[in-house]
Design a protein around this motif. Structure first.
Motif, PDB file in Angstrom:
ATOM      1  N   PRO A  63       0.812  -1.222   0.000  1.00 47.74           N
ATOM      2  CA  PRO A  63       0.000   0.000   0.000  1.00 47.74           C
ATOM      3  C   PRO A  63       0.848   1.277   0.000  1.00 47.74           C
ATOM      4  O   PRO A  63       0.446   2.282  -0.598  1.00 47.74           O
ATOM      5  CB  PRO A  63      -0.837  -0.112   1.284  1.00 47.74           C
TER       6      PRO A  63
ATOM      7  N   GLY B 242      -3.083   1.038  -8.555  1.00 49.45           N
ATOM      8  CA  GLY B 242      -4.152   0.420  -7.780  1.00 49.45           C
ATOM      9  C   GLY B 242      -3.662  -0.844  -7.098  1.00 49.45           C
ATOM     10  O   GLY B 242      -2.796  -1.542  -7.620  1.00 49.45           O
ATOM     11  N   LEU B 243      -4.221  -1.136  -5.942  1.00 47.88           N
ATOM     12  CA  LEU B 243      -3.789  -2.313  -5.184  1.00 47.88           C
ATOM     13  C   LEU B 243      -4.998  -3.023  -4.610  1.00 47.88           C
ATOM     14  O   LEU B 243      -5.897  -2.396  -4.066  1.00 47.88           O
ATOM     15  CB  LEU B 243      -2.863  -1.863  -4.044  1.00 47.88           C
ATOM     16  N   THR B 244      -5.012  -4.339  -4.729  1.00 43.39           N
ATOM     17  CA  THR B 244      -6.073  -5.150  -4.141  1.00 43.39           C
ATOM     18  C   THR B 244      -5.461  -6.063  -3.093  1.00 43.39           C
ATOM     19  O   THR B 244      -4.472  -6.751  -3.363  1.00 43.39           O
ATOM     20  CB  THR B 244      -6.788  -5.971  -5.224  1.00 43.39           C
ATOM     21  N   ALA B 245      -6.053  -6.048  -1.895  1.00 44.67           N
ATOM     22  CA  ALA B 245      -5.459  -6.770  -0.764  1.00 44.67           C
ATOM     23  C   ALA B 245      -5.947  -8.200  -0.690  1.00 44.67           C
ATOM     24  O   ALA B 245      -7.106  -8.482  -1.007  1.00 44.67           O
ATOM     25  CB  ALA B 245      -5.817  -6.053   0.540  1.00 44.67           C
TER      26      ALA B 245
ATOM     27  N   ARG C  34     -11.223 -11.514  -4.108  1.00 47.09           N
ATOM     28  CA  ARG C  34     -10.875 -11.561  -2.684  1.00 47.09           C
ATOM     29  C   ARG C  34     -12.128 -11.613  -1.822  1.00 47.09           C
ATOM     30  O   ARG C  34     -13.174 -11.102  -2.193  1.00 47.09           O
ATOM     31  CB  ARG C  34     -10.077 -10.323  -2.313  1.00 47.09           C
TER      32      ARG C  34
ATOM     33  N   THR D 234     -14.694  -9.220  -7.069  1.00 47.27           N
ATOM     34  CA  THR D 234     -13.691  -9.234  -8.122  1.00 47.27           C
ATOM     35  C   THR D 234     -13.399  -7.790  -8.509  1.00 47.27           C
ATOM     36  O   THR D 234     -14.304  -6.999  -8.742  1.00 47.27           O
ATOM     37  CB  THR D 234     -14.164 -10.044  -9.333  1.00 47.27           C
ATOM     38  N   ILE D 235     -12.114  -7.477  -8.528  1.00 45.21           N
ATOM     39  CA  ILE D 235     -11.679  -6.094  -8.675  1.00 45.21           C
ATOM     40  C   ILE D 235     -10.697  -6.010  -9.828  1.00 45.21           C
ATOM     41  O   ILE D 235      -9.895  -6.927 -10.040  1.00 45.21           O
ATOM     42  CB  ILE D 235     -11.021  -5.638  -7.350  1.00 45.21           C
ATOM     43  N   LYS D 236     -10.791  -4.924 -10.596  1.00 44.26           N
ATOM     44  CA  LYS D 236      -9.737  -4.714 -11.587  1.00 44.26           C
ATOM     45  C   LYS D 236      -9.245  -3.280 -11.571  1.00 44.26           C
ATOM     46  O   LYS D 236      -9.868  -2.398 -10.982  1.00 44.26           O
ATOM     47  CB  LYS D 236     -10.162  -5.175 -12.967  1.00 44.26           C
ATOM     48  N   THR D 237      -8.120  -3.080 -12.199  1.00 43.53           N
ATOM     49  CA  THR D 237      -7.449  -1.789 -12.230  1.00 43.53           C
ATOM     50  C   THR D 237      -7.272  -1.427 -13.692  1.00 43.53           C
ATOM     51  O   THR D 237      -6.247  -1.734 -14.289  1.00 43.53           O
ATOM     52  CB  THR D 237      -6.072  -1.897 -11.538  1.00 43.53           C
TER      53      THR D 237
END
Ligand SMILES: Cc1cc2nc3c(=O)[nH]c(=O)nc-3n(C[C@H](O)[C@H](O)[C@H](O)COP(=O)(O)OP(=O)(O)OC[C@H]3O[C@@H](n4cnc5c(N)ncnc54)[C@H](O)[C@@H]3O)c2cc1C
Ligand SMILES: Nc1ncnc2c1ncn2[C@@H]1O[C@H](COP(=O)(O)O)[C@@H](O)[C@H]1O
Lengths: 266, 327
Positions: free
Chosen positions: B108, B117-120, B138, B148-151
């Motif tokens: 982070p 962008g960062l996904t934990a 995650r 579900t996450i994208k950058t």
């Protein structure tokens, strides 16, 4: 040697009562009670302990909808001196990158701080990224997973940090961002006097303009990450349940379990 | 050559940690999908040459090493300086690290500085076919949902990955790759946080690293009964975890605690004994591969999660189980 302390707290839905809309797979937030992120209570209590030992002043900062002022009032009812709410449509939809930008802006605005305390993570987003993020925006040192704040001197502090294999003892220059774990403190309950004070105290509400923030770095448009899908995890486990009633079933059940465990450990 | 998929390899006392090889497993898949090389980054002092080669043997095409005294132990400022140097030089498309106390601090901090962008704490990583974006999955809200996450517009796409959520990459015969040593200006290696001392956990508890965890709850009734749990753990080569009630009563220390306000673990096998399975406990262990529970209450919530459960008194079941396992 009075210390200026800032505690960042988030209002979160009470995860104990989070319900899912099974059809759409989304979280139903309506009617779910909002609470102070339980892991932030440890940061609040740690701040109160520091003030008791060293004197000083504690300000709680929260970013969220207008309702989040309740979280600040709760912190004040526990003994925190002041609260500041960051509330502005421009903040809506911020991910941790944008949230830490806004909070860092507020901390700069408040000026002259020695220690910034954060919870380990917020129980809704569950990322733990905002604390280190604030440190990066402010270009400050950061210590995460802190389990004890041992001493604070004029320009440094001594901390214990809980990592996978044990505890590190750290010294850090002030000002410093510290994220804490449960072990750091045992949160007190609000007092009646505190509650009275919390009702009366004036809590300033700050907008992006008040903080002179760059709006292109805020909200959904300023957030690098996008949530594209949310699903309820399917529980695919088929449970085999064995009941012990007597010697024979004890023998059977433990035999089956031992075989299962040995197989799994292979 | 710029771009590519990169992993942060973690070392402790000069030896690479298992999580580094789990990240290779993730990286190999993503690099194959993107038809690009896989890089590994190592920060440390005197990291064993064999270990650097092992990264190549197990899938890395190039290994970038910063070797300097101030990098012996993790400190966010010097580690971030080196990471930012790698980002600037190689412009990774994807950069992943373990969701460890190190990764969850460094990533982070770097993501802000790198405008990324960062996904934990991801449990799933994939490439979206049409866009080539990284899809990061995650658990969130205490595991109630999977997001579900994208950058889409920022690079690198950064993620931390939950340890044990994938097996370590095996060695492959005949692999070659490049080991690149980079230097960092000494003044950029200074840190305002210094590590003065270290105290290892007494009974070598390292829940994050354990394949098997025996977790004990309030059903154990008192600290004096804990040797029973340790005997089982020893027979299985397992680490001992605990519910919060056990820790709050002082029967076991905080590093044992699993759950919302303790550690999050994903072992191969989780054995819950006298644990009721409250939502706060489950938040820390529901991604375990296999879950087993022993509880005398047939309605205990933990059974809803378990692959196999025994309804019975733990003081009868555990001794019998130990005997069966030992023979
Ligand atoms: C903000 C917050 C954070 C929290 N964080 C955590 C956390 O990180 N981790 C965590 O674990 N909890 C956490 N909790 C606490 C949680 O709500 C529960 O209090 C706790 O998980 C219960 O622990 P337990 O299962 O050991 O005890 P109990 O719920 O009391 O369960 C004991 C179980 O043992 C069984 N039992 C009793 N005797 C026997 C016997 N002889 N043989 C077999 N079975 C027996 C009982 O049937 C029962 O199911 C948190 C709570 C809050 C509010
Ligand atoms: N909106 C917010 N307002 C104030 N503090 C926050 C906010 N979001 C996160 N924090 C702080 O950052 C910590 C980590 O949050 P997170 O990165 O969201 O898991 C929390 O425990 C809080 O201390």
């Amino acid at each position: 040697m009075e210390k200026r302390i800032i505690v960042c707290i988030k209002q979160t839905p009470d995860t104990r009562s989070v319900k899912m809309d099974e059809a759409t797979g989304t979280v139903i937030r309506e009617g779910v009670p909002a609470i102070v992120n339980p892991l932030d209570l440890y940061a609040i209590e740690a701040a109160l302990n520091l003030r008791e030992s060293y004197g000083g002043e504690i300000t709680a900062v929260s970013m969220g909808p207008a309702k989040a002022i309740e979280a600040l009032r709760e912190a004040i009812s526990m003994g925190i001196d002041n609260g500041v709410l960051l509330c502005d449509g421009a903040f809506a939809g911020s991910d941790t990158w944008a949230t830490s930008y806004a909070l860092a802006g507020a901390i700069k605005h408040l000026g002259g701080v020695d220690i910034i305390l954060c919870g380990e993570r917020a129980t809704d987003g569950d990322t733990g990224q905002v604390g280190p993020g604030i440190a990066a925006w402010l270009d400050l040192p950061v210590a995460t997973y802190v389990s004890t704040i041992e001493t604070i001197e004029k320009k440094t502090c001594r901390l214990r940090r809980c990592v996978e294999t044990g505890y590190e003892t750290l010294t850090a220059k002030l000002p410093v961002v510290v994220t804490v774990v449960k072990e750091v403190s045992n949160p007190r309950l609000p007092t009646l006097r505190g509650k009275q004070r919390a009702r009366q105290v004036d809590i300033p509400i700050l907008t992006a303009d008040d903080l002179k923030l760059d709006k292109s770095k805020l909200g959904l448009q300023g957030s690098p990450t996008r949530v594209v899908k949310i699903v309820k995890p399917k529980i695919t486990r088929k449970t085999t349940l064995l009941t012990v009633k007597n010697e024979a079933t004890l023998d059977q059940a433990t035999g089956a379990l031992a075989a299962f465990i040995t197989e799994t450990c292979k | 050559m710029t771009g590519g998929v990169w992993i942060l390899a973690e070392q402790l006392a000069g030896r690479l940690q298992r999580v580094s090889f789990e990240l290779l497993t993730r990286g190999i898949k993503l690099a194959r999908q993107r038809a690009c090389p896989l890089g590994a980054i190592v920060f440390g002092q005197g990291v064993a040459a064999n270990d650097l080669q092992a990264l190549i043997d197990c899938g890395a095409d190039r290994v970038v090493v910063f070797d300097a005294g101030p990098l012996e132990h993790f400190q966010v400022e010097p580690y971030a300086a080196c990471m930012l140097e790698v980002i600037e030089r190689y412009q990774p498309e994807i950069l992943i690290a373990g969701a460890t106390t190190l990764g969850r601090t460094l990533m982070p901090y770097v993501a802000i500085k790198a405008n990324a962008g960062l996904t934990a704490d991801c449990t799933g990583l994939d490439i979206e076919p049409q866009t080539n974006n990284l899809l990061q999955t995650r658990p969130a809200i205490g595991g109630n949902i999977m997001a579900t996450i994208k950058t889409p517009n920022h690079r690198p796409q950064m993620a931390t990955v939950r340890p044990h959520s994938t097996p370590p990459a095996p060695r492959q015969a005949g692999r070659t790759g490049e080991i690149i040593k980079l230097d960092m200006a000494f003044e950029r290696l200074t840190s305002r946080v210094q590590r003065e001392a270290f105290e290892a956990n007494p009974d070598k508890i390292n829940l994050a690293d354990a394949d098997v965890i025996v977790a004990v709850g309030r059903g154990i009734k008192k600290a004096q009964n804990l040797p029973l749990i340790y005997e089982l753990a020893e027979a299985l080569g397992a680490a001992v975890g605990a519910s919060r009630d056990v820790v709050d009563r002082g029967w076991l220390s905080y590093p044992h605690q699993i759950g919302l306000s303790g550690q999050t673990v994903s072992p191969q096998l989780y054995i819950a004994i006298g644990v009721s399975g409250t939502i706060q406990h489950i938040a820390g262990m529901q991604t375990a591969k296999t879950i087993v529970a022993i509880n005398r209450d047939p309605e205990a919530n933990i059974f809803k999660l378990a692959d196999m459960g025994i309804v019975g008194d733990l003081f009868e079941v555990v001794p019998a189980l130990i005997e069966k396992i030992k023979t």
